[in-house]
Design a protein around this motif. Structure first.
Motif, PDB file in Angstrom:
ATOM      1  N   GLY A 115       2.441   5.823  -3.012  1.00 54.93           N
ATOM      2  CA  GLY A 115       3.575   6.736  -3.104  1.00 54.93           C
ATOM      3  C   GLY A 115       4.024   7.074  -4.497  1.00 54.93           C
ATOM      4  N   VAL A 116       3.470   6.413  -5.509  1.00 55.08           N
ATOM      5  CA  VAL A 116       3.873   6.702  -6.889  1.00 55.08           C
ATOM      6  C   VAL A 116       2.916   7.729  -7.495  1.00 55.08           C
ATOM      7  CG1 VAL A 116       5.055   4.522  -7.278  1.00 55.08           C
ATOM      8  CG2 VAL A 116       2.596   4.673  -7.714  1.00 55.08           C
ATOM      9  N   PRO A 117       3.413   8.557  -8.406  1.00 59.09           N
ATOM     10  CA  PRO A 117       2.599   9.641  -8.965  1.00 59.09           C
ATOM     11  C   PRO A 117       1.665   9.149 -10.071  1.00 59.09           C
ATOM     12  CG  PRO A 117       4.803   9.719  -9.892  1.00 59.09           C
ATOM     13  CD  PRO A 117       4.811   8.599  -8.890  1.00 59.09           C
ATOM     14  N   ILE A 118       0.514   8.649  -9.679  1.00 61.85           N
ATOM     15  CA  ILE A 118      -0.460   8.122 -10.628  1.00 61.85           C
ATOM     16  C   ILE A 118      -1.859   8.541 -10.197  1.00 61.85           C
ATOM     17  CG2 ILE A 118       0.915   6.089 -11.275  1.00 61.85           C
ATOM     18  CD1 ILE A 118      -0.809   4.505  -9.240  1.00 61.85           C
ATOM     19  N   GLU A 119      -2.814   8.378 -11.108  1.00 62.04           N
ATOM     20  CA  GLU A 119      -4.208   8.563 -10.744  1.00 62.04           C
ATOM     21  C   GLU A 119      -4.721   7.256 -10.144  1.00 62.04           C
ATOM     22  OE1 GLU A 119      -6.724  10.043 -13.777  1.00 62.04           O
ATOM     23  OE2 GLU A 119      -5.437  11.764 -14.256  1.00 62.04           O
ATOM     24  N   ARG A 120      -5.412   7.375  -9.028  1.00 64.85           N
ATOM     25  CA  ARG A 120      -5.925   6.203  -8.340  1.00 64.85           C
ATOM     26  C   ARG A 120      -7.411   6.376  -8.061  1.00 64.85           C
ATOM     27  NH1 ARG A 120      -0.688   6.771  -6.234  1.00 64.85           N
ATOM     28  NH2 ARG A 120      -1.415   8.620  -5.123  1.00 64.85           N
ATOM     29  N   PRO A 121      -8.137   5.276  -7.964  1.00 64.28           N
ATOM     30  CA  PRO A 121      -9.535   5.391  -7.545  1.00 64.28           C
ATOM     31  C   PRO A 121      -9.618   5.901  -6.113  1.00 64.28           C
ATOM     32  CG  PRO A 121      -8.846   3.092  -7.586  1.00 64.28           C
ATOM     33  CD  PRO A 121      -7.733   3.884  -8.209  1.00 64.28           C
ATOM     34  N   ALA A 156       0.828  -1.201   0.000  1.00 65.74           N
ATOM     35  CA  ALA A 156       0.000   0.000   0.000  1.00 65.74           C
ATOM     36  C   ALA A 156       0.864   1.253   0.000  1.00 65.74           C
ATOM     37  CB  ALA A 156      -0.931  -0.007   1.212  1.00 65.74           C
ATOM     38  N   TYR A 157       1.959   1.222   0.746  1.00 68.58           N
ATOM     39  CA  TYR A 157       2.864   2.373   0.779  1.00 68.58           C
ATOM     40  C   TYR A 157       3.422   2.654  -0.623  1.00 68.58           C
ATOM     41  CZ  TYR A 157       6.859   5.323   1.839  1.00 68.58           C
ATOM     42  OH  TYR A 157       7.761   6.359   1.851  1.00 68.58           O
ATOM     43  N   GLY A 158       3.825   1.604  -1.327  1.00 71.11           N
ATOM     44  CA  GLY A 158       4.336   1.798  -2.674  1.00 71.11           C
ATOM     45  C   GLY A 158       3.268   2.293  -3.627  1.00 71.11           C
ATOM     46  N   TRP A 159       2.082   1.703  -3.572  1.00 78.22           N
ATOM     47  CA  TRP A 159       0.982   2.083  -4.456  1.00 78.22           C
ATOM     48  C   TRP A 159       0.569   3.539  -4.227  1.00 78.22           C
ATOM     49  CZ3 TRP A 159      -1.909   1.406  -8.554  1.00 78.22           C
ATOM     50  CH2 TRP A 159      -3.244   1.816  -8.587  1.00 78.22           C
TER      51      TRP A 159
END
Length: 206
Positions: A173-179, A168-171
């Motif tokens: 922490g990356v610069p992306i669009e998330r739901p 979860a920390y990695g998900w």
């Protein structure tokens, strides 16, 4: 004293280190894997024939596979705090640990490697898109579960949270669009309140 081999920025090594810290266990960490090498040395392969990290040595006990290490430490040293004695309670936690290995690991790897560990020129955009879609779907499943309970381990923090927290920390922490996943976000905020999480997991992604 425990010895744990593995580089500090490895998602799977973080699980072993975080569990040990939650249990207030003394341990020595030895850099291994990635740029540090070591994993192909004969002495290391004698402990872990896979040549992967982490590896744990606790006296005469030598273990590899991060979730096995987490379960071992919690069962041996946790006195029921992270891993209940009740078989149903254990199974309820372990299903999320197995789910992580069986489903989340691969799309997460696609995201982390392409956005963090590869240069833009080296990215596999098709792989990245598959990873992003897979992670979005799976973290949505987690969000639904966390709408019913404060932790993936149930009413209290436990081994399932340790298995999933570094991903979860990695998900996140990356610069992306998330739901928008409010229950996941609230769970993640609770993890961030734990000193061991901030020390071991919440370090720069590399």
């Amino acid at each position: 004293m425990l010895t744990i081999w593995g580089r500090a920025n490895s998602t799977n090594v973080k699980k072993a280190l975080w569990c040990a810290r939650e249990l207030d266990l003394a341990f020595e960490r030895i850099d291994a894997g990635g740029a540090f090498g070591v994993v192909d040395d004969p002495d290391y392969r004698a402990m872990n024939p896979n040549g992967l990290v982490p590896t744990l040595k606790d006296g005469d006990v030598i273990l590899w596979e991060s979730h096995t290490i987490v379960r071992y430490l919690a069962a041996r040293y946790g006195d029921g705090t992270l891993y209940p004695a009740d078989p149903a309670g254990r199974a309820s936690m372990e299903k999320w640990m197995d789910w992580t290995l069986g489903g989340l690991i691969e799309p997460f790897r696609c995201v982390l490697w392409n956005l963090v560990r590869r240069s833009p020129a080296e990215r596999d955009n098709a792989e990245l898109e598959r990873g992003l879609a897979g992670c979005a779907k799976l973290f949505t499943i987690l969000d639904a579960a966390l709408a019913e309970q404060p932790y993936l381990s149930g009413e209290t923090f436990g081994v399932a949270d340790i298995a999933l927290g570094p991903h979860a920390y990695g998900w996140l922490g990356v610069p992306i669009e998330r739901p928008e996943l409010p229950h996941l976000a609230a769970w993640f905020a609770r993890l961030n309140e734990r000193p061991a999480f901030r020390e071991i997991v919440a370090i720069p992604l590399t």
